[in-house]
Design a protein around this motif. Structure first.
Motif, PDB file in Angstrom:
ATOM      1  N   ALA A 148      -2.592   2.683 -13.035  1.00 23.45           N
ATOM      2  CA  ALA A 148      -1.710   1.609 -13.493  1.00 23.45           C
ATOM      3  C   ALA A 148      -1.551   0.589 -12.380  1.00 23.45           C
ATOM      4  O   ALA A 148      -1.868   0.855 -11.213  1.00 23.45           O
ATOM      5  N   PHE A 149      -1.068  -0.587 -12.738  1.00 26.57           N
ATOM      6  CA  PHE A 149      -0.725  -1.590 -11.729  1.00 26.57           C
ATOM      7  C   PHE A 149       0.397  -2.480 -12.262  1.00 26.57           C
ATOM      8  O   PHE A 149       0.598  -2.588 -13.473  1.00 26.57           O
ATOM      9  N   THR A 150       1.105  -3.098 -11.328  1.00 20.90           N
ATOM     10  CA  THR A 150       2.184  -4.030 -11.666  1.00 20.90           C
ATOM     11  C   THR A 150       1.888  -5.378 -11.028  1.00 20.90           C
ATOM     12  O   THR A 150       1.526  -5.451  -9.853  1.00 20.90           O
ATOM     13  N   GLY A 151       2.042  -6.439 -11.806  1.00 23.54           N
ATOM     14  CA  GLY A 151       1.864  -7.785 -11.291  1.00 23.54           C
ATOM     15  C   GLY A 151       3.150  -8.578 -11.427  1.00 23.54           C
ATOM     16  O   GLY A 151       4.211  -8.042 -11.720  1.00 23.54           O
ATOM     17  N   LYS A 152       3.048  -9.882 -11.233  1.00 27.35           N
ATOM     18  CA  LYS A 152       4.225 -10.737 -11.349  1.00 27.35           C
ATOM     19  C   LYS A 152       4.617 -10.981 -12.808  1.00 27.35           C
ATOM     20  O   LYS A 152       5.795 -11.133 -13.124  1.00 27.35           O
ATOM     21  N   GLU A 153       3.625 -11.031 -13.705  1.00 24.62           N
ATOM     22  CA  GLU A 153       3.904 -11.368 -15.102  1.00 24.62           C
ATOM     23  C   GLU A 153       3.579 -10.249 -16.088  1.00 24.62           C
ATOM     24  O   GLU A 153       3.981 -10.320 -17.244  1.00 24.62           O
ATOM     25  N   TYR A 154       2.850  -9.263 -15.666  1.00 26.72           N
ATOM     26  CA  TYR A 154       2.464  -8.182 -16.578  1.00 26.72           C
ATOM     27  C   TYR A 154       2.122  -6.918 -15.798  1.00 26.72           C
ATOM     28  O   TYR A 154       1.937  -6.949 -14.574  1.00 26.72           O
ATOM     29  N   MET A 155       2.053  -5.820 -16.535  1.00 25.43           N
ATOM     30  CA  MET A 155       1.635  -4.555 -15.944  1.00 25.43           C
ATOM     31  C   MET A 155       0.740  -3.835 -16.938  1.00 25.43           C
ATOM     32  O   MET A 155       0.719  -4.175 -18.129  1.00 25.43           O
ATOM     33  N   CYS A 156      -0.011  -2.861 -16.452  1.00 26.12           N
ATOM     34  CA  CYS A 156      -0.942  -2.167 -17.335  1.00 26.12           C
ATOM     35  C   CYS A 156      -1.064  -0.703 -16.928  1.00 26.12           C
ATOM     36  O   CYS A 156      -1.178  -0.381 -15.738  1.00 26.12           O
ATOM     37  N   TYR A 157      -1.041   0.178 -17.930  1.00 26.21           N
ATOM     38  CA  TYR A 157      -1.334   1.594 -17.765  1.00 26.21           C
ATOM     39  C   TYR A 157      -2.659   1.825 -18.487  1.00 26.21           C
ATOM     40  O   TYR A 157      -2.782   1.490 -19.667  1.00 26.21           O
ATOM     41  N   TYR A 158      -3.636   2.380 -17.799  1.00 26.91           N
ATOM     42  CA  TYR A 158      -4.961   2.428 -18.413  1.00 26.91           C
ATOM     43  C   TYR A 158      -5.703   3.729 -18.105  1.00 26.91           C
ATOM     44  O   TYR A 158      -5.389   4.445 -17.150  1.00 26.91           O
ATOM     45  N   ALA A 159      -6.687   4.021 -18.958  1.00 23.36           N
ATOM     46  CA  ALA A 159      -7.518   5.208 -18.793  1.00 23.36           C
ATOM     47  C   ALA A 159      -8.930   4.893 -19.252  1.00 23.36           C
ATOM     48  O   ALA A 159      -9.151   4.008 -20.081  1.00 23.36           O
ATOM     49  N   HIS A 160      -9.886   5.629 -18.694  1.00 22.79           N
ATOM     50  CA  HIS A 160     -11.291   5.477 -19.068  1.00 22.79           C
ATOM     51  C   HIS A 160     -11.861   6.877 -19.218  1.00 22.79           C
ATOM     52  O   HIS A 160     -11.809   7.673 -18.282  1.00 22.79           O
ATOM     53  N   THR A 161     -12.383   7.190 -20.405  1.00 20.62           N
ATOM     54  CA  THR A 161     -12.904   8.525 -20.677  1.00 20.62           C
ATOM     55  C   THR A 161     -14.195   8.436 -21.488  1.00 20.62           C
ATOM     56  O   THR A 161     -14.559   7.369 -21.988  1.00 20.62           O
ATOM     57  N   LEU A 162     -14.855   9.587 -21.634  1.00 21.18           N
ATOM     58  CA  LEU A 162     -15.947   9.668 -22.594  1.00 21.18           C
ATOM     59  C   LEU A 162     -15.363   9.505 -23.994  1.00 21.18           C
ATOM     60  O   LEU A 162     -14.195   9.821 -24.233  1.00 21.18           O
ATOM     61  N   ASP A 163     -16.190   9.037 -24.920  1.00 25.33           N
ATOM     62  CA  ASP A 163     -15.685   8.721 -26.260  1.00 25.33           C
ATOM     63  C   ASP A 163     -15.054   9.922 -26.961  1.00 25.33           C
ATOM     64  O   ASP A 163     -14.076   9.776 -27.699  1.00 25.33           O
ATOM     65  N   ASN A 164     -15.575  11.138 -26.701  1.00 26.75           N
ATOM     66  CA  ASN A 164     -15.029  12.309 -27.390  1.00 26.75           C
ATOM     67  C   ASN A 164     -13.719  12.805 -26.785  1.00 26.75           C
ATOM     68  O   ASN A 164     -13.128  13.756 -27.295  1.00 26.75           O
ATOM     69  N   HIS A 165     -13.256  12.140 -25.706  1.00 35.75           N
ATOM     70  CA  HIS A 165     -11.995  12.546 -25.077  1.00 35.75           C
ATOM     71  C   HIS A 165     -10.922  11.454 -25.147  1.00 35.75           C
ATOM     72  O   HIS A 165      -9.881  11.571 -24.495  1.00 35.75           O
ATOM     73  N   ILE A 166     -11.159  10.423 -25.930  1.00 34.53           N
ATOM     74  CA  ILE A 166     -10.205   9.312 -25.961  1.00 34.53           C
ATOM     75  C   ILE A 166      -8.850   9.747 -26.521  1.00 34.53           C
ATOM     76  O   ILE A 166      -7.802   9.213 -26.123  1.00 34.53           O
ATOM     77  N   ASP A 167      -8.832  10.747 -27.394  1.00 34.28           N
ATOM     78  CA  ASP A 167      -7.555  11.225 -27.929  1.00 34.28           C
ATOM     79  C   ASP A 167      -6.675  11.813 -26.837  1.00 34.28           C
ATOM     80  O   ASP A 167      -5.445  11.687 -26.876  1.00 34.28           O
TER      81      ASP A 167
END
Length: 420
Positions: free
Chosen positions: A77-96
């Motif tokens: 994740a990261f925090t900026g001045k105007e927005y923040m984001c929580y993110y993940a990257h996985t193989l397609d069969n593990h997106i759930d």
């Protein structure tokens, strides 16, 4: 093709299905950052980001890390001045798994007192690390002074005193105002089915109730400044800044080209002149900061205190040369190709695509496609470039920040040089 659908509560999902890859990037983008804070809670957005990883009502912090590691996924994740984001990257069969973990963090964060106490210590060490980085300090210093009187100038980390005073009640009240459906865009790119994913996201996030969004500052006054910080270090760190355009301006592509030509790489004018030809500095570059209501073009250099005046004069000389003699078609076209190449290669990465779609939808309420950005770059010509450069480089509006030992610098002489 990018698809978009909005839940009944206002949360928006954007996505692009790509059958030629085997991974999925998922990001939860929230329209919240230090610009939304006040003098009593500055740093709370970043603190909340940290606390999201400390466990939920269903998972410990180790469970969060282990579950993603078990499927070979990455989460951050990261925090900026105007927005923040929580993110993940996985193989397609593990997106759930990624969706389940991320949604649990956002919707069921534990916020235990003992975890808050530990994380305050971690963030205070992060602030200590920041204070040991003069390059970071000089950038923030010029932001704080140029946008003084506005929350845009706030440091994302906050202060040690404020961080130490955050309570669970502070966090809950703040999140109830800003972690709302209308402030959230979930961006998904990779090998997945959009309609299926929308249903899964809806199932998770329908618990969020629709609320009125807290209005942000809609106007900003830039203030020219000359600011210094006395720090016992060997080099002097310099930042020279000019007010510029907001993120959604039609001239954003001209700004990108101008920045690249001036100081955007090893073939830029500043690098070749100040470092390669004159040997005045090891590190010198320019960069842009664009927000919804403002922007800046910044020039950074680090050098020996005895060289600070020649560096400033050298930077001004390159700016004056650009304004007086301009650029030719060859330099313009070369820079366009460089930017388009970076853009196209970047878009081959699922995380980059996810970030572009999530950020643009969140900040300007529409998706900027790759084709639109390429067309914007191609549309820049010599006349539009020069008109923009002359408008940007106004020394009467230039701000300057210096970090270094005051006893090694003739502050008044430098001030007179920069505020003429």
């Amino acid at each position: 093709m990018v698809k978009m659908k909005t839940m009944d509560n206002g949360l928006c999902v954007v996505g692009e299905e790509n059958s030629f890859v085997r991974s999925v990037a998922l990001g939860i983008w929230i329209k919240n950052g230090s610009i939304d804070e006040n003098k009593n809670n500055n740093g709370i957005s970043h603190f909340i980001e940290h606390m999201m990883f400390k466990g939920t009502k269903n998972r410990t912090a180790k469970n969060i890390a282990d579950e993603m590691s078990e499927v070979g996924g990455r989460i951050n994740a990261f925090t900026g001045k105007e927005y923040m984001c929580y993110y993940a990257h996985t193989l397609d069969n593990h997106i759930d798994v990624a969706l389940d973990v991320l949604s649990d963090m956002i919707l069921n964060s534990g916020m235990k007192d003992e975890d808050m106490k530990k994380e305050k210590g971690v963030i205070i060490e992060e602030i200590n690390m920041y204070e040991d980085s003069p390059e970071e300090i000089v950038h923030d210093l010029i932001q704080e002074e140029s946008w003084s009187g506005s929350t845009l100038g706030y440091n994302i980390l906050g202060t040690k005193e404020l961080v130490n005073n955050f309570t669970k009640k502070d966090i809950e009240e703040y999140m109830s105002k800003h972690y709302i459906p209308e402030n959230i865009v979930i961006s998904v790119v990779g090998k997945f089915d959009f309609d299926e994913m929308f249903d899964k996201i809806s199932e998770k996030f329908s618990v969020l109730k629709k609320k009125n969004r807290v209005e942000r500052i809609g106007k900003l006054n830039y203030k020219k400044c000359f600011v210094t910080k006395d720090k016992d270090i060997e080099q002097v760190h310099l930042c020279m800044s000019f007010p510029s355009i907001p993120y959604n301006s039609d001239e954003i592509y001209i700004l990108s080209i101008l920045n690249t030509i001036l100081g955007g790489g090893i073939n830029s004018r500043l690098f070749q002149s100040i470092r390669e030809e004159k040997g005045l500095a090891y590190s010198i570059y320019s960069y842009v900061e664009t927000y919804n209501i403002a922007g800046m073009l910044n020039i950074y250099a680090a050098t020996n205190p005895t060289q600070i005046e020649p560096v400033i004069l050298g930077v001004m000389e390159e700016i004056n040369l650009l304004l007086e003699k301009g650029i030719d078609e060859k330099e313009l076209n070369q820079t366009k190709e460089q930017l388009k190449s970076n853009l196209i290669i970047g878009f081959e990465n699922m995380n980059s695509r996810m970030s572009s779609y999530g950020k643009t939808k969140l900040m300007i309420d529409r998706i900027k496609s790759q084709d639109e950005m390429i067309e914007g770059i191609n549309a820049v010509n010599l006349d539009s470039f020069m008109n923009f450069a002359k408008k940007t480089f106004n020394y009467n509006e230039m701000s300057t920040a210096l970090v270094g030992r005051h006893k090694d610098i003739d502050i008044e002489r430098i001030k007179n040089l920069c505020t003429r």
